[in-house]
Scaffold this motif. Structure first.
Motif, PDB file in Angstrom:
ATOM      1  N   LEU A 181       0.675  -1.169   0.048  1.00 18.11           N
ATOM      2  CA  LEU A 181      -0.083  -0.065   0.057  1.00 18.11           C
ATOM      3  C   LEU A 181       0.746   1.252   0.024  1.00 18.11           C
ATOM      4  N   LYS A 182       0.353   2.147  -0.873  1.00 17.38           N
ATOM      5  CA  LYS A 182       1.366   3.259  -0.903  1.00 17.38           C
ATOM      6  C   LYS A 182       1.469   4.091   0.553  1.00 17.38           C
ATOM      7  N   LYS A 183       2.515   4.461   0.903  1.00 19.59           N
ATOM      8  CA  LYS A 183       2.820   4.815   2.570  1.00 19.59           C
ATOM      9  C   LYS A 183       2.121   5.976   2.833  1.00 19.59           C
ATOM     10  N   THR A 184       1.833   6.915   1.873  1.00 22.08           N
ATOM     11  CA  THR A 184       1.020   8.199   2.202  1.00 22.08           C
ATOM     12  C   THR A 184      -0.383   7.673   2.357  1.00 22.08           C
ATOM     13  N   LEU A 185      -1.037   6.566   1.724  1.00 20.96           N
ATOM     14  CA  LEU A 185      -2.257   6.172   2.053  1.00 20.96           C
ATOM     15  C   LEU A 185      -2.542   5.423   3.336  1.00 20.96           C
ATOM     16  N   ALA A 186      -1.576   4.608   3.741  1.00 19.21           N
ATOM     17  CA  ALA A 186      -1.524   3.977   4.760  1.00 19.21           C
ATOM     18  C   ALA A 186      -1.362   4.734   6.156  1.00 19.21           C
ATOM     19  N   PHE A 187      -0.642   6.017   5.782  1.00 18.11           N
ATOM     20  CA  PHE A 187      -0.611   6.836   6.926  1.00 18.11           C
ATOM     21  C   PHE A 187      -1.732   7.613   7.224  1.00 18.11           C
ATOM     22  N   ALA A 188      -2.430   8.026   6.000  1.00 22.40           N
ATOM     23  CA  ALA A 188      -3.703   8.761   6.144  1.00 22.40           C
ATOM     24  C   ALA A 188      -4.865   8.210   6.716  1.00 22.40           C
ATOM     25  N   LEU A 189      -4.832   6.756   6.062  1.00 18.44           N
ATOM     26  CA  LEU A 189      -5.904   5.858   6.911  1.00 18.44           C
ATOM     27  C   LEU A 189      -5.850   5.626   8.215  1.00 18.44           C
ATOM     28  N   GLY A 190      -4.746   4.971   8.676  1.00 21.63           N
ATOM     29  CA  GLY A 190      -4.376   4.819   9.867  1.00 21.63           C
ATOM     30  C   GLY A 190      -5.699   3.652  10.308  1.00 21.63           C
TER      31      GLY A 190
ATOM     32  N   ASN B  66      -3.195  -1.798  -3.348  1.00 25.07           N
ATOM     33  CA  ASN B  66      -2.364  -0.942  -4.247  1.00 25.07           C
ATOM     34  C   ASN B  66      -3.234   0.252  -5.034  1.00 25.07           C
ATOM     35  N   LEU B  67      -4.572   0.169  -4.314  1.00 22.51           N
ATOM     36  CA  LEU B  67      -5.435   1.479  -4.690  1.00 22.51           C
ATOM     37  C   LEU B  67      -4.878   2.663  -4.454  1.00 22.51           C
ATOM     38  N   LYS B  68      -4.807   3.781  -5.126  1.00 24.80           N
ATOM     39  CA  LYS B  68      -4.038   4.914  -4.644  1.00 24.80           C
ATOM     40  C   LYS B  68      -5.336   6.048  -4.436  1.00 24.80           C
ATOM     41  N   TRP B  69      -5.545   6.525  -3.420  1.00 23.66           N
ATOM     42  CA  TRP B  69      -6.550   7.644  -2.829  1.00 23.66           C
ATOM     43  C   TRP B  69      -5.896   8.959  -3.166  1.00 23.66           C
ATOM     44  N   LEU B  70      -6.542   9.573  -4.199  1.00 24.70           N
ATOM     45  CA  LEU B  70      -5.939  10.780  -4.332  1.00 24.70           C
ATOM     46  C   LEU B  70      -6.405  12.073  -3.565  1.00 24.70           C
ATOM     47  N   GLU B  71      -8.041  12.129  -3.311  1.00 22.10           N
ATOM     48  CA  GLU B  71      -8.332  13.186  -2.722  1.00 22.10           C
ATOM     49  C   GLU B  71      -9.855  12.923  -2.682  1.00 22.10           C
ATOM     50  N   THR B  72     -10.547  13.830  -1.661  1.00 22.17           N
ATOM     51  CA  THR B  72     -11.914  13.865  -1.458  1.00 22.17           C
ATOM     52  C   THR B  72     -12.333  15.183  -1.301  1.00 22.17           C
ATOM     53  N   VAL B  73     -13.642  15.658  -2.098  1.00 23.79           N
ATOM     54  CA  VAL B  73     -13.946  17.074  -2.288  1.00 23.79           C
ATOM     55  C   VAL B  73     -15.400  17.005  -1.816  1.00 23.79           C
ATOM     56  N   GLU B  74     -15.809  18.086  -1.382  1.00 19.18           N
ATOM     57  CA  GLU B  74     -17.204  18.307  -0.803  1.00 19.18           C
ATOM     58  C   GLU B  74     -17.998  18.928  -1.945  1.00 19.18           C
ATOM     59  N   ALA B  75     -19.295  18.750  -1.970  1.00 17.59           N
ATOM     60  CA  ALA B  75     -20.151  19.162  -3.050  1.00 17.59           C
ATOM     61  C   ALA B  75     -21.320  19.652  -2.605  1.00 17.59           C
ATOM     62  N   GLN B  76     -21.633  19.481  -1.261  1.00 22.81           N
ATOM     63  CA  GLN B  76     -22.839  19.943  -0.606  1.00 22.81           C
ATOM     64  C   GLN B  76     -24.144  19.463  -1.130  1.00 22.81           C
ATOM     65  N   GLU B  77     -24.271  18.244  -1.662  1.00 25.36           N
ATOM     66  CA  GLU B  77     -25.386  17.817  -2.261  1.00 25.36           C
ATOM     67  C   GLU B  77     -26.173  18.544  -3.444  1.00 25.36           C
ATOM     68  N   ASP B  78     -25.164  19.384  -3.941  1.00 24.10           N
ATOM     69  CA  ASP B  78     -25.826  20.457  -5.072  1.00 24.10           C
ATOM     70  C   ASP B  78     -25.138  19.662  -6.440  1.00 24.10           C
ATOM     71  N   ASN B  79     -26.166  19.680  -7.303  1.00 26.78           N
ATOM     72  CA  ASN B  79     -25.953  19.171  -8.598  1.00 26.78           C
ATOM     73  C   ASN B  79     -24.873  19.906  -9.537  1.00 26.78           C
ATOM     74  N   VAL B  80     -25.098  20.992  -9.496  1.00 26.74           N
ATOM     75  CA  VAL B  80     -23.942  22.026 -10.115  1.00 26.74           C
ATOM     76  C   VAL B  80     -22.575  21.931  -9.557  1.00 26.74           C
ATOM     77  N   LEU B  81     -22.588  22.029  -8.309  1.00 26.13           N
ATOM     78  CA  LEU B  81     -21.465  21.985  -7.623  1.00 26.13           C
ATOM     79  C   LEU B  81     -20.631  20.288  -7.857  1.00 26.13           C
ATOM     80  N   SER B  82     -21.635  19.532  -7.734  1.00 22.79           N
ATOM     81  CA  SER B  82     -20.879  18.059  -7.849  1.00 22.79           C
ATOM     82  C   SER B  82     -20.482  17.919  -9.284  1.00 22.79           C
ATOM     83  N   PHE B  83     -20.995  18.352 -10.205  1.00 26.61           N
ATOM     84  CA  PHE B  83     -20.358  18.380 -11.634  1.00 26.61           C
ATOM     85  C   PHE B  83     -19.061  19.127 -11.639  1.00 26.61           C
ATOM     86  N   ASN B  84     -19.158  20.283 -11.235  1.00 27.58           N
ATOM     87  CA  ASN B  84     -17.993  21.285 -11.161  1.00 27.58           C
ATOM     88  C   ASN B  84     -16.774  20.414 -10.441  1.00 27.58           C
ATOM     89  N   GLN B  85     -16.973  19.928  -9.375  1.00 20.67           N
ATOM     90  CA  GLN B  85     -15.986  19.300  -8.497  1.00 20.67           C
ATOM     91  C   GLN B  85     -15.431  18.011  -9.168  1.00 20.67           C
TER      92      GLN B  85
END
Length: 368
Positions: free
Chosen positions: A2-11, A222-241
């Protein structure tokens, strides 16, 4: 490895909130996790004492008409239209319940609190809710309990002592397994992926994300988790994110996980418009009707969910059972009409059932 950064972040879900805030993969809570077996062996259900709250001096409501309000995270979207239908169906079936759904048009916890507070003042027998924030909503729910009102949550929990029971659509680690297994199957074991969620404080999504991280570390390292983003359950913001993620990571991005019934179809639309169908997998939680166009065009292979109509239906039956005194602390199951006997888990939760994966072969059989 597992990527070290992912293991560290998940814990494995045991790290502090501060650690999450310092990483790109925010969105999970800091509670302990319980990842399921990689081969699908069912986990044993541990018996826990009742940890829900109790109304103060509640009147005898056994068999009497109930006036119930349902206050979901927000109104006007397909998912909560479906839970509202289930609540209305159960109320009509029970015959001695008047139920209405009311709430904010945005997933705003302050507005949700105001709606609940107003119904406490106007007077109701029962409150059903799906929390935007488990901590922030707790005081007003405790106020309802103190006023003798029966309180039952569904979809997104509060702190346990702020309500009597919570109807859990599927166990968090079960959702996590279905999501991550689908992603790995579609994108490959070494794929890089991102998540579009509503907010980092939304309780059910934070729990799913924490469990997804733990399960990925255990079964798909071996999956690599890049990022999580917020979209406020808004359709336009979700599309933009989702579009921003596609542009930001380019060919590195192989999968997007949608954590809401808004984020998933919006992400599928972003992938479609970017011409990335087939190269970026979209896996997520959504209603089948919203996803049919993308599934039928083979841009989306799998959609994970449960039946939200059944979820609302079960919540209404649980509230009726609580008001009648037939569901009490220490119970191991509750009768829920056409759904039969539902099991009590984790002390004060009612389990609807295992998550369901909609595919091109079966999605046409559902209409919600």
């Amino acid at each position: 490895m597992l990527k070290k950064t992912l293991a560290f972040a998940l814990g494995l879900g045991l790290m502090s909130g501060a650690a999450y805030a310092q990483s790109a993969w925010t969105g999970g809570d800091d509670l302990p996790t319980n990842p399921l077996a990689c081969d699908g062996t069912p986990a044993a259900v541990a018996s826990k004492p009742y940890d829900g709250g109790s109304p103060t001096n509640a009147p005898d409501r056994k068999g009497k008409p109930l006036n119930v309000v349902d206050v979901p995270k927000l109104i006007g979207i397909g998912y909560f239209n479906a839970t509202s239908k289930g609540i209305a169906d159960a109320a009509a079936e029970l015959g001695n319940v008047t139920a209405k759904t009311d709430g904010p048009t945005q997933a705003n916890i302050d507005q949700q609190i105001s709606f609940i507070d107003n119904y406490i003042t106007s007077g109701v027998d029962g409150i059903l809710f799906a929390a935007n924030d488990p901590v922030a909503i707790a005081p007003v729910l405790k106020k309802a309990l103190a006023a003798g009102i029966n309180v039952v949550g569904y979809d997104a929990n509060s702190q346990p002592d702020a309500r009597q029971w919570f109807v859990n659509q599927a166990e968090f680690n079960g959702i996590a397994k279905a999501m991550i297994d689908s992603l790995a199957k579609e994108s490959g074991e070494d794929a890089s992926f991102a998540i579009v969620t509503s907010t980092f404080t939304t309780p059910n999504q934070a729990r799913w994300i924490a469990e997804m991280g733990a399960y990925a570390a255990k079964c798909h390292p071996n999956l690599k988790w890049l990022e999580t983003v917020e979209a406020q359950e808004d359709n336009v913001l979700s599309f933009n994110q989702a579009t921003t993620l596609i542009n930001k990571y380019g060919d590195e991005l192989k999968g997007i996980l949608g954590m809401t019934s808004v984020a998933t179809p919006a992400s599928a639309e972003a992938v479609t418009q970017a011409g990335k169908c087939g190269s970026i997998a979209v896996v997520g939680l959504a209603t089948p009707n919203a996803m049919k166009p993308y599934v039928e065009k083979d841009c989306v292979k799998s959609v994970v969910l449960w039946n939200p109509v059944d979820l609302g239906y079960a919540a209404m039956y649980v509230l009726r059972a609580v008001a009648d005194g037939t569901l009490e602390p220490g119970a191991t199951s509750v009768k829920a009409g056409k759904l039969g006997e539902l099991q009590v888990i984790n002390g004060s939760e009612i389990l609807l059932g295992a998550p369901f994966v909609f595919t091109k072969e079966n999605i046409g059989n559902f209409d919600f």
